[in-house]
Every structure is written in C-alpha cells, then in structure tokens.
Motif scaffolding. Sequence first.
Motif, PDB file in Angstrom:
ATOM      1  N   VAL A  25       0.825  -1.205   0.000  1.00 48.34           N
ATOM      2  CA  VAL A  25       0.000   0.000   0.000  1.00 48.34           C
ATOM      3  C   VAL A  25       0.862   1.260   0.000  1.00 48.34           C
ATOM      4  O   VAL A  25       0.640   2.194  -0.778  1.00 48.34           O
ATOM      5  CB  VAL A  25      -0.951   0.004   1.213  1.00 48.34           C
ATOM      6  CG1 VAL A  25      -1.612   1.381   1.376  1.00 48.34           C
ATOM      7  CG2 VAL A  25      -2.021  -1.077   1.066  1.00 48.34           C
ATOM      8  N   ALA A  29       0.924   4.147  -2.901  1.00 42.89           N
ATOM      9  CA  ALA A  29       0.532   5.511  -2.557  1.00 42.89           C
ATOM     10  C   ALA A  29       1.603   6.515  -2.969  1.00 42.89           C
ATOM     11  O   ALA A  29       1.303   7.587  -3.515  1.00 42.89           O
ATOM     12  CB  ALA A  29       0.247   5.610  -1.061  1.00 42.89           C
ATOM     13  N   VAL A  34      -1.006   9.596  -3.961  1.00 41.41           N
ATOM     14  CA  VAL A  34      -2.315   9.653  -3.304  1.00 41.41           C
ATOM     15  C   VAL A  34      -2.151   9.112  -1.883  1.00 41.41           C
ATOM     16  O   VAL A  34      -1.092   8.612  -1.506  1.00 41.41           O
ATOM     17  CB  VAL A  34      -3.376   8.822  -4.059  1.00 41.41           C
ATOM     18  CG1 VAL A  34      -3.638   9.406  -5.435  1.00 41.41           C
ATOM     19  CG2 VAL A  34      -2.960   7.358  -4.172  1.00 41.41           C
ATOM     20  N   SER A  35      -3.199   9.225  -1.101  1.00 41.16           N
ATOM     21  CA  SER A  35      -3.134   8.728   0.273  1.00 41.16           C
ATOM     22  C   SER A  35      -3.218   7.208   0.304  1.00 41.16           C
ATOM     23  O   SER A  35      -3.727   6.568  -0.628  1.00 41.16           O
ATOM     24  CB  SER A  35      -4.281   9.306   1.106  1.00 41.16           C
ATOM     25  OG  SER A  35      -5.515   8.744   0.692  1.00 41.16           O
ATOM     26  N   GLU A  36      -2.713   6.622   1.403  1.00 45.42           N
ATOM     27  CA  GLU A  36      -2.812   5.176   1.570  1.00 45.42           C
ATOM     28  C   GLU A  36      -4.271   4.743   1.669  1.00 45.42           C
ATOM     29  O   GLU A  36      -4.627   3.641   1.221  1.00 45.42           O
ATOM     30  CB  GLU A  36      -2.024   4.734   2.804  1.00 45.42           C
ATOM     31  CG  GLU A  36      -0.528   4.913   2.647  1.00 45.42           C
ATOM     32  CD  GLU A  36       0.278   4.302   3.784  1.00 45.42           C
ATOM     33  OE1 GLU A  36      -0.317   3.544   4.585  1.00 45.42           O
ATOM     34  OE2 GLU A  36       1.497   4.576   3.860  1.00 45.42           O
ATOM     35  N   THR A  38      -6.742   6.019   0.014  1.00 42.20           N
ATOM     36  CA  THR A  38      -7.236   5.935  -1.363  1.00 42.20           C
ATOM     37  C   THR A  38      -6.814   4.625  -2.009  1.00 42.20           C
ATOM     38  O   THR A  38      -7.604   3.956  -2.686  1.00 42.20           O
ATOM     39  CB  THR A  38      -6.712   7.122  -2.191  1.00 42.20           C
ATOM     40  OG1 THR A  38      -7.238   8.330  -1.662  1.00 42.20           O
ATOM     41  CG2 THR A  38      -7.116   6.994  -3.653  1.00 42.20           C
ATOM     42  N   VAL A  39      -5.555   4.240  -1.784  1.00 40.51           N
ATOM     43  CA  VAL A  39      -5.065   2.972  -2.346  1.00 40.51           C
ATOM     44  C   VAL A  39      -5.837   1.788  -1.769  1.00 40.51           C
ATOM     45  O   VAL A  39      -6.228   0.868  -2.495  1.00 40.51           O
ATOM     46  CB  VAL A  39      -3.558   2.810  -2.077  1.00 40.51           C
ATOM     47  CG1 VAL A  39      -3.089   1.400  -2.464  1.00 40.51           C
ATOM     48  CG2 VAL A  39      -2.756   3.845  -2.858  1.00 40.51           C
TER      49      VAL A  39
END
Length: 267
Positions: A25, A29, A34-36, A38-39
């Motif tokens: 993750v 990211a 992007v943020s973790e 979001t992942v």
Amino acid sequence: MTEILPQQRRKLIEHTIEQYGQARVAELAAELDVSEMTVRRDLTYLEHLGVLVKVHGGAMRRGAPTSAEPGFTTKSALQTEEKDAIAAAAAALITPGSSVALSAGTTTFALAHHLTAVENLTVLTNSPRIAEVFWAADSPGRTVILTGGERTPSDALVGPIALESVRGLNVDAFFLGAHGISAERGLTTPNGLEAQLSRALLAAAARTVVVADHTKWGLTGLHSIAELNRVDTVVTDAALPAAARAELEGQDVSVVIAPEPSTPHVG
C-alpha cells in the motif's frame, strides 16, 4: 504530479500487481501520489472485481498467492536501493576467516557483492549467480562451494543432490533471504524443496541472519521454513513497521536497521 482519474489509477495498480505479483500500500501511494486510504479503497474495489487478493499491507495477484514464485529477474527490479543497504549492513556482521552459507535470492545476491571484500571466506551457496560473484572476484584464500540440484524459477538449486551437498557441513552463519515473514507463520517460501534445503542450512549454522526488506513482512508462502524464534538476527530497512519490529524482538530476534539510501536534495 497531475491528478489522474480513479479508473486510470486502478489500471496502474492492476498493471503493477500483474507485473510483479504483489505490491504494498505504502509504495503504491507514493508512486501514485495519493493517500494510503485511497489505495486501500482501490484495492478493495479491484478485489471485488476479482483482479487481486488483498493481504496484510498490500495485495497479490489472484490465483495461488502462497505458491506464486516470481523469477530472479522480476525480483531484482524491486527495492533495489533497500536491498543494497541491507546487504552492506549484513556484510558488516562477518569477520575475515568465517564460513558462511548464502541462500539463493536477490538480497543475498547483493550481499555476495559486499562480501567479496571480506578476506579468507568459505562460502556455501545453492545459487549459481552468487557463486559466480565470488568466482569473478578471484580473491586469494576464498573457498566457494556450490551445491548441485534442480533449478527453481528463483535460480536456486534444490532437491536431493543439494541436500547431500550440505550434509555434514557446519558454518558460522547462514544468510537467508525469505520470500515471506510473519508473526503467525514465521519464514516461508513458495517452493517446498527450497524450504527443505533452507531448514538443512539453518541446522548447519551457528547463527542465522535473515536479510529481507520491509515488503516481505506479512507475506506468506506455501511452505514453512522455520518459526521466528529460530532466527538470531533480521537485517531490514527503516520502513519495517514498528509493530513488526516489536514482534521480532519479542521472539528474542535482534533487529538491524540498515541506513536509509541517500536521496538527491530537491528544492
């Protein structure tokens, strides 16, 4: 980095998983900016589509995740800077005149390059690639023992001939590159014959040192090698989760954190 649409982002994640067999993750990211969270949402979405299987800290390609065995070339492209830093830190544990065993693997391959500077070593390995590193260095006073055996996708020699090659030998240290490490399952690998040989080398060694980057934590292969309490030292990188380090130290395993690879200054 220009923001990309969710569909594009998920396609990139799917491609990464398909190419390398697994991904973490945190790395996805960072790569996608992007943020973790979001992942994780993307991984959940892709899992529902049947594209992948979520595991602790990341995801793996759907199919037979515990028995998937990436080839040497594929693994060589992953975490290269971390592996070299881990290898340098592990090499510092060995003194001239020692006898060492090195399992096949990309981190132990990096370790071999650092060990060429250590004088009067006796090296036992089931990796033709590792043996070639030492032969090419052509250092006086070094002995290299390469087991025979059948070749695996990870370029390890395994099977009855390999086992017979190590029978009756004793080494000061065994450096093991594990496919997966977890508190519940210990050290694991997708290949049963490779697990068998690793157990034999572990029994032949006065101490066992696992060399593995943080992405190996939480992964589980089909075959068990040993419980964590059979390991003396784990050499890893600074991205290893604090909980994982606590688990290891709770099993009386010494944890060596390799210095972080230097990065160019930006700005």
